[in-house]
Every structure is written in C-alpha cells, then in structure tokens.
Design a protein around this motif. Sequence first.
Motif, PDB file in Angstrom:
ATOM      1  N   CYS A 235      -3.299   2.489   1.642  1.00 35.08           N
ATOM      2  CA  CYS A 235      -1.926   2.291   1.764  1.00 35.08           C
ATOM      3  C   CYS A 235      -1.961   0.748   1.567  1.00 35.08           C
ATOM      4  O   CYS A 235      -0.514   0.295   1.245  1.00 35.08           O
ATOM      5  N   PHE A 236      -2.790   0.012   1.606  1.00 40.94           N
ATOM      6  CA  PHE A 236      -2.628  -1.524   1.345  1.00 40.94           C
ATOM      7  C   PHE A 236      -2.156  -1.900  -0.137  1.00 40.94           C
ATOM      8  O   PHE A 236      -1.681  -2.777  -0.663  1.00 40.94           O
ATOM      9  N   GLY A 237      -2.598  -0.757  -1.110  1.00 43.29           N
ATOM     10  CA  GLY A 237      -2.149  -1.032  -2.466  1.00 43.29           C
ATOM     11  C   GLY A 237      -0.742  -0.913  -2.758  1.00 43.29           C
ATOM     12  O   GLY A 237      -0.144  -1.061  -3.690  1.00 43.29           O
ATOM     13  N   LEU A 238       0.062  -0.369  -1.518  1.00 43.52           N
ATOM     14  CA  LEU A 238       1.578   0.020  -1.468  1.00 43.52           C
ATOM     15  C   LEU A 238       2.133  -1.393  -1.025  1.00 43.52           C
ATOM     16  O   LEU A 238       3.482  -1.244  -0.920  1.00 43.52           O
ATOM     17  N   ILE A 239       1.649  -2.416  -0.400  1.00 44.60           N
ATOM     18  CA  ILE A 239       2.085  -3.428   0.398  1.00 44.60           C
ATOM     19  C   ILE A 239       3.328  -4.155  -0.660  1.00 44.60           C
ATOM     20  O   ILE A 239       4.441  -4.274  -0.054  1.00 44.60           O
ATOM     21  N   ARG A 240       2.958  -4.175  -1.914  1.00 45.32           N
ATOM     22  CA  ARG A 240       4.071  -4.806  -2.844  1.00 45.32           C
ATOM     23  C   ARG A 240       5.630  -4.070  -2.725  1.00 45.32           C
ATOM     24  O   ARG A 240       6.518  -4.411  -2.646  1.00 45.32           O
TER      25      ARG A 240
END
Length: 537
Positions: A441-446
């Motif tokens: 889910c950190f890949g979706l931070i942007r």
Amino acid sequence: MRVRDVFSLSGLKYAYIKAGIDGLDNKISSVTVLEVAETKEQSWLIEGQLYVTSLYAIMNNKEKQLEIFESLIEAKSAGVIICHLDLWLKNIDPRIEELCNKMNFPLIIAKSETTYIEILNPIILKLMEEKSGGYLDANHMQNKLIEYVVSKKDVNVIYKTMTDFYYGGKIWFLDIDNKLIYPKYNTEFSELSNYLFERSNEIQTIDNENKILTINDKKYILRFVRSQGMFFGTIVAEFEDNNLKDSDSILDIISRIYTLISTKNSRVSEIEMQRQQEYIGDLITWNFRSDEVAIKMGMDINWDIQKISQIIVLNINKFQENPRGNLRELERYIENVQYQKTNDMIKRENKDNLVGLRSDLIIILIAKQTIEIKDRINRICNQLLKYWDNDLAGDISIGVSNEFNDFRDIPKAYTEAIDAFKFGRRYFGENEYTLYRDLGCFGLIREFRENQKLTTSLGNIFQKLKEYDEKNKQDLYNTLSQLIINDMDVDKVANSMYIHKNTVHYRKNKIIDLLGFEPWKMPYLLNTLMVIALENK
C-alpha cells in the motif's frame, strides 16, 4: 604579410570580409586552427596570429563565441577566418559583428566547401618563403593531421597515420589512467604497461614533458601530454640514440594533435551528455508531440526506448545531505568516473541497456531479455551497491520500477522507481535497493496524497503537537515520527535524533498528555502510520 593579402591566395579566392574591414592592414605573424578554446587560460593566444575555425565545438553557445572573440582582440590577434558556414555554424551573432567593426578586427567568411588545408597551406607557404624545407614539411604534417581531426576522421586512422607515416616507429597512446588507446591489444606493451602501472602516481607529477626509459636494451621516450594545466595522457615511443632530436621534434607535433583529439572528444562528449540529459527530461515527463518523435529523438542519441522494460534509479544521497555545499568536485568525479564505469557495467549485462545522468540521479533503463534470467534485477542491484560502496563509500539508494511492455509507460515507471528509493532510504536506510512491487500500500502513497477527502480527514489529527512545537520550540511531532519508523525502539530514536533516551521518554509522555491518547497503539496507529507516510515524501 597583412590580412588583406590572404584574399589573393587560392584558398580564399572567394572569401569575403564580414566585419572589421578597417583592420585589413593587421600584420599576420602566424596562422593556426582554432577548434577548442578555453578563455580562462590564454597562453595559447599569440599576437599577430590569424585563426581559422568553424566554431564547431561551441556552435550553439553564443556567449562563448563572443567571449573568444573578445579574448582574441585583447591578445592583438590578426583576425579570424570562419570555415564551413551553413554546414555547422548557421549564422554570426550580431554582437560579434558589432565588436569586430568597433575594434577593427577582421572577420572573414570562407567559401563553405573550402577545407582547412586549402586555406592554411597557401598562407603558411607565403609566411615561410624564407624558411627551410624541413620546417615546411613539419607544418604540412601538422596541418594535414589537424584536417583529419576537424573533419571527424576515424581516430584510429589518425593514430595510424601519425605512427606509420610520420613517426616511422612504434608508438603507444595511453589515456589519463595509462590504459592503451592505440594500438589495441598490443602484446609488446605488457612490460611497458607494468612499468607505467607501478609508477602511475609518479608519472603525473613529473614536471618535464619527457622521460627517457630503457627496458631490455630498448629505449623509449615517455611524453606526458599536458595543456593549460591539464593532463591528457602519455605517448610512449621507441627511438634510437642517433635520432632522439628528430624523434622529439615529431613527437612535439604528435602530442599537439593528441591534445586536440582529447579536447575535441571531451567537448563532443559534453555536448552529447547535454543532449542526453535534455532527452531524459522529456522522456520522464513524456514531453513529445507524438510517439514517433519520442522514438526518433531517442535514436538520435543512440537510445532505443522500444526495447526498455524496467527502470532503476540510483540516487546519490550526498547531494541531499549537503544541498548548498561545495559539491562540484563530487559532481566531476561522478560524471567522469562513476557514471562511465556504471555505464560499462550495465552495458556488459545487456548491450541494449541504457544509462543516463540527471542531476543527483543515475537512471538505468533495463532492456527486456530474450530469455528469462532468474533474479536478474536483484543481481544487477547488488552489483551496483557493491561497486558504489567500494568506490564512493556508500551513500546511495536504489529504486526499481515494475516491469512494463509499452515504452509509453516509461514516465510511470520512473515515478515508481523514485517512490521506491525514497521509501527504501526512509525506512531501510542507505546502501539498499527497494523494488516498487514490494511496497504494497505504500506504493499508493502518491495517489493518497492527491485524494483531498483522505488528506483533509487526517490533516488535523496531530495539529496540537505541531502548534505546541512551534510555540515552545520543541520537536514532539518529529519524535513521534521517529518512534513509529524505529518500531518504538527508544535507543534507536535517541541515536537518530542525537538526544538522551530519557528525553525520548519525556517526549512520549508529553505527546500522550497533549493528544489524550497513545498514537502508537490501535485503533490510532493506522491513522498515525498514514499521516507519517503521507508527509514523508
């Protein structure tokens, strides 16, 4: 001989005066080619010298052109002849014309198809009418070799011409690292190579141009090629005792040509690097009119982006650590050494891989393999980490994008690689590589940051902490962030913030008092993680 006399010579029969007509009576003491010039060191400027140039090396730099003309005028040069106008340089800057007219400095335009030799030889012959034939032969040799260089003749042909036709003996040309440039794969060079390797530091500090060396009864001249305070490499030449003086004279000319090749290659490399960086800027933002333009512009710099399937970004962390510091030496080292070696390493893995330099990033575009290789990306990243750790004492972070099949996904992949290295640096530390596919889910931070509803709902959670920090010059919010990142390990937080661990315990209690809850425990922990992740870009 005066400037007006050159119009009567064969090479300048169809030339015309563009500016500085009142300086046609300037005396000419000598003539030379001006191809690569550095105005900071003006020892190459000679009073009364006439310069022939195409301004190829600085054809797109109007300010540099003007600077050179100002230097020539200050040195009381005779004038300038521009060759190949319309072929390289498209027009003369009006400021240069104005300057030449004001200072009576002749600016002559030769017929565009006229070669350097056609211009130089008649002038030299006129100047040297009373000189010996040997002097003329030497000048002819130098001018012929200069013509080879400026006409972009293959450098191996130039080296062979200098070796076989002009020197007539064995010569070896070495770069600044004492690596053999010409002739390639020469088995006779092993003993000399060992000697030079063992004394590489000593060689670059020798003040004299030459050193005489004897190995196994054979004598060699080691000529250290320097110009304007810079070391360009070494020329090693065999010689006989009875022809040392002649050999040295010829090597003097050969070393000038070697310097010209080196400086020209350096300038061309600089231009190519600039074009590459401009293309990378367009590539990662997809600033192209069409896909066809993107492909063609890539092909113009020998980049085939249609073969690319993944992106690796290598970030040099020292630039973030000291953004306002004196980093020019580090930049030069990265451009001239680290970038080149990284490029060689990546190209060995696959010749279709591409490597570009952009500010503090090295961008590696990985080409798709025809056969599947297990753990390929992991192996490449580990090689990069090992190499950079050995040569730069670490301080890098690497991010890797997901794979893609369409070259139009390059901007998206670049963003993924950037997010991956930033996350990795933040949570795993330096000298690590992070794959975007492992971010979860950190890949979706942007994307989360762009969700106004989400950011609004989280925005006020720690407002009390931030207001307290600002009012009392405290650091509670940063302490909370460090506690979360370091799994509530007080010792690690104390070390990372350079404070005593009792101070960390005090701040923990103060955070609870101000908020009324423990933000590192559920159900508050999820919100805390989201806020900290969103604010750490």
